[in-house]
Design a protein around this motif. Structure first.
Motif, PDB file in Angstrom:
ATOM      1  N   LEU A   3       0.865  -1.170   0.000  1.00 28.00           N
ATOM      2  CA  LEU A   3       0.000   0.000   0.000  1.00 28.00           C
ATOM      3  C   LEU A   3       0.904   1.223   0.000  1.00 28.00           C
ATOM      4  O   LEU A   3       2.031   1.161   0.501  1.00 28.00           O
ATOM      5  N   ALA A   5       2.721   3.958   1.383  1.00 26.97           N
ATOM      6  CA  ALA A   5       3.047   4.206   2.791  1.00 26.97           C
ATOM      7  C   ALA A   5       2.603   5.580   3.285  1.00 26.97           C
ATOM      8  O   ALA A   5       2.033   5.695   4.377  1.00 26.97           O
ATOM      9  N   VAL A   8      -1.151   5.609   3.656  1.00 24.32           N
ATOM     10  CA  VAL A   8      -1.571   4.823   4.818  1.00 24.32           C
ATOM     11  C   VAL A   8      -1.379   5.643   6.092  1.00 24.32           C
ATOM     12  O   VAL A   8      -2.259   5.699   6.949  1.00 24.32           O
ATOM     13  N   THR A  11      -4.126   8.240   6.426  1.00 28.39           N
ATOM     14  CA  THR A  11      -5.518   7.765   6.445  1.00 28.39           C
ATOM     15  C   THR A  11      -6.129   7.906   7.834  1.00 28.39           C
ATOM     16  O   THR A  11      -5.583   7.431   8.819  1.00 28.39           O
ATOM     17  N   ILE A  14     -11.689   4.982   6.639  1.00 27.37           N
ATOM     18  CA  ILE A  14     -11.851   4.024   5.552  1.00 27.37           C
ATOM     19  C   ILE A  14     -13.339   3.816   5.342  1.00 27.37           C
ATOM     20  O   ILE A  14     -14.081   3.556   6.302  1.00 27.37           O
ATOM     21  N   ALA A  44      -6.700   1.483  11.244  1.00 28.16           N
ATOM     22  CA  ALA A  44      -5.282   1.095  11.296  1.00 28.16           C
ATOM     23  C   ALA A  44      -5.131  -0.421  11.275  1.00 28.16           C
ATOM     24  O   ALA A  44      -4.266  -0.957  10.573  1.00 28.16           O
ATOM     25  N   LEU A  47      -5.845  -1.723   7.728  1.00 24.46           N
ATOM     26  CA  LEU A  47      -4.727  -1.445   6.825  1.00 24.46           C
ATOM     27  C   LEU A  47      -3.540  -2.359   7.101  1.00 24.46           C
ATOM     28  O   LEU A  47      -2.890  -2.846   6.170  1.00 24.46           O
ATOM     29  N   THR A  48      -3.280  -2.641   8.371  1.00 27.16           N
ATOM     30  CA  THR A  48      -2.207  -3.572   8.717  1.00 27.16           C
ATOM     31  C   THR A  48      -2.518  -4.966   8.198  1.00 27.16           C
ATOM     32  O   THR A  48      -1.645  -5.647   7.644  1.00 27.16           O
ATOM     33  N   GLU A  51      -1.906  -4.922   4.465  1.00 28.14           N
ATOM     34  CA  GLU A  51      -0.471  -4.904   4.168  1.00 28.14           C
ATOM     35  C   GLU A  51       0.181  -6.264   4.411  1.00 28.14           C
ATOM     36  O   GLU A  51       1.192  -6.586   3.793  1.00 28.14           O
ATOM     37  N   ALA A  71      -9.802   5.103   1.135  1.00 25.69           N
ATOM     38  CA  ALA A  71      -9.076   5.708   2.255  1.00 25.69           C
ATOM     39  C   ALA A  71      -9.078   7.223   2.114  1.00 25.69           C
ATOM     40  O   ALA A  71      -8.809   7.748   1.028  1.00 25.69           O
ATOM     41  N   THR A  83      -9.059   0.582  -3.179  1.00 24.50           N
ATOM     42  CA  THR A  83      -8.559  -0.757  -3.439  1.00 24.50           C
ATOM     43  C   THR A  83      -9.737  -1.702  -3.572  1.00 24.50           C
ATOM     44  O   THR A  83     -10.579  -1.767  -2.680  1.00 24.50           O
TER      45      THR A  83
END
Length: 127
Positions: A3, A5, A8, A11, A14, A44, A47-48, A51, A71, A83
């Motif tokens: 993604l 960086a 992210v 962000t 979402i 968060a 997104l983790t 990733e 995002a 995405t």
């Protein structure tokens, strides 16, 4: 999965979208109904999880994504990136002002625990 960086890090919100069709043209949002908003730790964590999706080889299905995320940064004016996920062909397509060309099309292993956890998060948002 990669993604952008900086996007992210920026962000704050979402938007989860249940995709209803493919976009009419390249680079426009995937049409569908917004089914959830994730902010703070929830955003968060999502997104983790994304990733950490392991890479995969391309599978053939014609790309029929069912879920997407959009995002946003704190101004909420413009999408940093969107995405779209196809859990059948293991393909992700991403676009937005923060997305380098090298990240626009990626593949993930949809059979891994990480991918199944992401799919479960998406499904939990559906009415």
């Amino acid at each position: 999965m990669q993604l952008p960086a900086e996007a992210v890090a920026a962000t704050v919100l979402i938007e989860v979208v249940r995709i209803s069709a493919l976009p009419a043209e390249r680079g426009v949002p995937y049409p569908g109904r917004t089914v959830a908003h994730w902010a703070g730790a929830e955003a968060a964590d999502a997104l983790t999880l994304i990733e950490n999706l392991p890479g995969s080889e391309q599978h053939r299905c014609g790309f029929s994504p069912g879920w997407s995320i959009r995002a946003y940064e704190d101004s909420l004016d413009e999408v940093l990136f969107q995405t779209a996920f196809c859990f059948r062909c293991h393909e992700v397509r991403m676009h937005g002002r923060a997305v380098p060309r090298s990240m626009t099309k990626q593949f993930f292993d949809a059979d891994t625990p990480e991918a199944q956890a992401l799919l479960a998060l998406f499904r939990a948002t559906a009415p």
